[in-house]
Scaffold this motif. Sequence first.
Motif, PDB file in Angstrom:
ATOM      1  N   ALA A  11       0.924  -1.008  -0.071  1.00 24.87           N
ATOM      2  CA  ALA A  11      -0.128   0.092   0.045  1.00 24.87           C
ATOM      3  C   ALA A  11       0.862   1.273   0.142  1.00 24.87           C
ATOM      4  CB  ALA A  11      -0.797  -0.041   1.338  1.00 24.87           C
ATOM      5  N   ALA A  12       0.322   2.336  -0.817  1.00 23.39           N
ATOM      6  CA  ALA A  12       0.955   3.686  -0.645  1.00 23.39           C
ATOM      7  C   ALA A  12       1.269   3.917   0.563  1.00 23.39           C
ATOM      8  CB  ALA A  12       0.203   4.610  -1.473  1.00 23.39           C
ATOM      9  N   GLY A  13       2.197   4.563   0.873  1.00 25.52           N
ATOM     10  CA  GLY A  13       2.706   5.214   2.307  1.00 25.52           C
ATOM     11  C   GLY A  13       3.352   4.045   3.316  1.00 25.52           C
ATOM     12  N   SER A  14       3.293   2.877   2.738  1.00 28.86           N
ATOM     13  CA  SER A  14       3.759   1.709   3.881  1.00 28.86           C
ATOM     14  C   SER A  14       5.064   1.406   3.759  1.00 28.86           C
ATOM     15  CB  SER A  14       2.683   0.328   3.654  1.00 28.86           C
ATOM     16  OG  SER A  14       3.280  -0.067   2.499  1.00 28.86           O
ATOM     17  N   THR A  15       5.938   2.005   2.908  1.00 31.67           N
ATOM     18  CA  THR A  15       7.288   1.715   2.693  1.00 31.67           C
ATOM     19  C   THR A  15       8.057   3.157   2.893  1.00 31.67           C
ATOM     20  OG1 THR A  15       7.227   2.139   0.295  1.00 31.67           O
ATOM     21  CG2 THR A  15       6.820  -0.143   0.802  1.00 31.67           C
ATOM     22  N   GLN A  16       9.334   2.808   2.567  1.00 35.00           N
ATOM     23  CA  GLN A  16      10.251   3.999   3.098  1.00 35.00           C
ATOM     24  C   GLN A  16      10.003   5.310   1.955  1.00 35.00           C
ATOM     25  OE1 GLN A  16      13.857   2.035   3.399  1.00 35.00           O
ATOM     26  NE2 GLN A  16      14.815   3.995   3.971  1.00 35.00           N
ATOM     27  N   LEU A  17       9.355   5.102   0.725  1.00 33.15           N
ATOM     28  CA  LEU A  17       9.312   6.018  -0.044  1.00 33.15           C
ATOM     29  C   LEU A  17       8.014   5.956  -0.954  1.00 33.15           C
ATOM     30  CD1 LEU A  17      10.634   8.915  -1.210  1.00 33.15           C
ATOM     31  CD2 LEU A  17      11.782   7.185  -2.680  1.00 33.15           C
ATOM     32  N   THR A  18       7.207   6.965  -1.114  1.00 31.66           N
ATOM     33  CA  THR A  18       6.382   7.100  -2.122  1.00 31.66           C
ATOM     34  C   THR A  18       6.294   8.013  -3.099  1.00 31.66           C
ATOM     35  OG1 THR A  18       4.778   5.788  -0.377  1.00 31.66           O
ATOM     36  CG2 THR A  18       3.692   6.829  -2.301  1.00 31.66           C
ATOM     37  N   ILE A  19       6.015   7.777  -4.422  1.00 34.01           N
ATOM     38  CA  ILE A  19       6.377   8.682  -5.452  1.00 34.01           C
ATOM     39  C   ILE A  19       4.917   8.775  -5.987  1.00 34.01           C
ATOM     40  CG2 ILE A  19       7.585   9.391  -7.560  1.00 34.01           C
ATOM     41  CD1 ILE A  19       9.972   7.779  -6.507  1.00 34.01           C
ATOM     42  N   PRO A  59      16.343   5.723  -4.437  1.00 29.27           N
ATOM     43  CA  PRO A  59      17.629   5.166  -4.070  1.00 29.27           C
ATOM     44  C   PRO A  59      17.694   3.585  -3.941  1.00 29.27           C
ATOM     45  CG  PRO A  59      15.729   5.612  -2.099  1.00 29.27           C
ATOM     46  CD  PRO A  59      15.197   6.140  -3.316  1.00 29.27           C
ATOM     47  N   VAL A  60      18.769   3.093  -4.113  1.00 26.64           N
ATOM     48  CA  VAL A  60      18.973   1.690  -4.388  1.00 26.64           C
ATOM     49  C   VAL A  60      18.686   0.866  -3.184  1.00 26.64           C
ATOM     50  CG1 VAL A  60      21.553   1.727  -3.622  1.00 26.64           C
ATOM     51  CG2 VAL A  60      20.643   0.115  -5.462  1.00 26.64           C
ATOM     52  N   ASN A  61      18.254  -0.376  -3.368  1.00 26.01           N
ATOM     53  CA  ASN A  61      17.713  -1.286  -2.274  1.00 26.01           C
ATOM     54  C   ASN A  61      16.806  -0.664  -1.506  1.00 26.01           C
ATOM     55  OD1 ASN A  61      19.398  -3.533  -3.155  1.00 26.01           O
ATOM     56  ND2 ASN A  61      21.114  -2.445  -2.332  1.00 26.01           N
ATOM     57  N   THR A  62      15.632  -0.002  -1.777  1.00 26.87           N
ATOM     58  CA  THR A  62      14.755   0.563  -1.137  1.00 26.87           C
ATOM     59  C   THR A  62      13.402   0.327  -2.071  1.00 26.87           C
ATOM     60  OG1 THR A  62      16.235   2.434  -0.836  1.00 26.87           O
ATOM     61  CG2 THR A  62      14.045   2.880  -0.237  1.00 26.87           C
ATOM     62  N   ARG A  63      12.550  -0.089  -1.100  1.00 29.78           N
ATOM     63  CA  ARG A  63      11.074  -0.395  -1.616  1.00 29.78           C
ATOM     64  C   ARG A  63      10.322   0.888  -1.777  1.00 29.78           C
ATOM     65  NH1 ARG A  63       9.156  -5.600  -0.998  1.00 29.78           N
ATOM     66  NH2 ARG A  63       7.201  -5.172  -0.347  1.00 29.78           N
TER      67      ARG A  63
END
Length: 335
Positions: A118-126, A153-157
């Motif tokens: 879901a949007a917002g559930s990981t480190q970064l949302t675009i 960023p690399v290795n980032t969901r």
Amino acid sequence: MRAPCRTRARSLPVAALALLLAGCGSSQDTLQGHSRQSKAIAHLFWVMFVGAWIVFGFVLALLVIAFLRRRRRGAPPEETSRGAYALILGGGLLAPALTLSALFGLTISTIHTTQAPAAGSTQLTIEVTGHQWFWDVRYPGTKAATANEIHIPVNTRVVVVATTKDVIHSFWVPELDRKIDMIPGRTNTVLLDADRVGVYRGQCAEFCGLQHAHMGFLVYVDPPDVFRRWLANMAKPARPPAAGGAGAGARTFVSEPCSGCHTIRGTAADGKVGPDLTHLASRETLAADTIPNREEYLAGWIRDPQHVKPGNRMPAVDLSATQVQDVVAYLESLK
Ligand code: CUA
């Protein structure tokens, strides 16, 4: 007289092969994945591809055996043996059922692997919005806005929330994940989780009008510190123009129709029709990865955008040669 004909016939397979291979080895190769998701998709493809050839080879071999036997022994007797029944049931029912079930299972597991959280559930949302014909890119929680070039960023969901301002587009970075349609009035999500620093090309994958083919974009996968610096810079308003040509260009940009369509944050230009140009000079390409972002190309684009990309929504603005030069000097100073 027949020689040219023969030459043409001989060059046909070469041309066909060249066309076929044109899809390989580019920077959007679905079989060269750089994320867990795209590797899972490539794996599914290879299992299906190799599996299909094995089944095809097996059926072909049975056909050849049957043909040779018939030639040697003549037509088979009327009553069918138990062995033949077993072959029909096994090869015609059991084997396809098992094969298709296995493929179904593998497909479901691949869908699961490539499913976006879901949007917002990981480190970064675009947030990416499709337009005829460019990509608007925002980083929620910051003021950063750009177009046609996405940094992650690399290795980032990273969850991409995709939608459209006009017709249906489709967001696809073949080396990173599956594609996702951008539907009017809806948002869809796709996960980008690159495991290697680099630049990956993306392409609109749904026919969306005259310049569909020129609706490309680039995804820059950066080391985390490079990404942080990039994002901090993107969130800033545009730097004030230097004196001289760039200063005159800034005034022209605001007083002429340019500012009615484009935003340059920190100035009076706040149009919402075309791409945000606040940090245009930090981008590598123009017009959705159609031409390089260099002064001569930008000048040509401003003078006659319809020549570069017929049908696009940017009109040619009536500017003098000096005005074009000044606007280019201004825009190319917006790092
Ligand atoms: Cu947008 Cu095709």
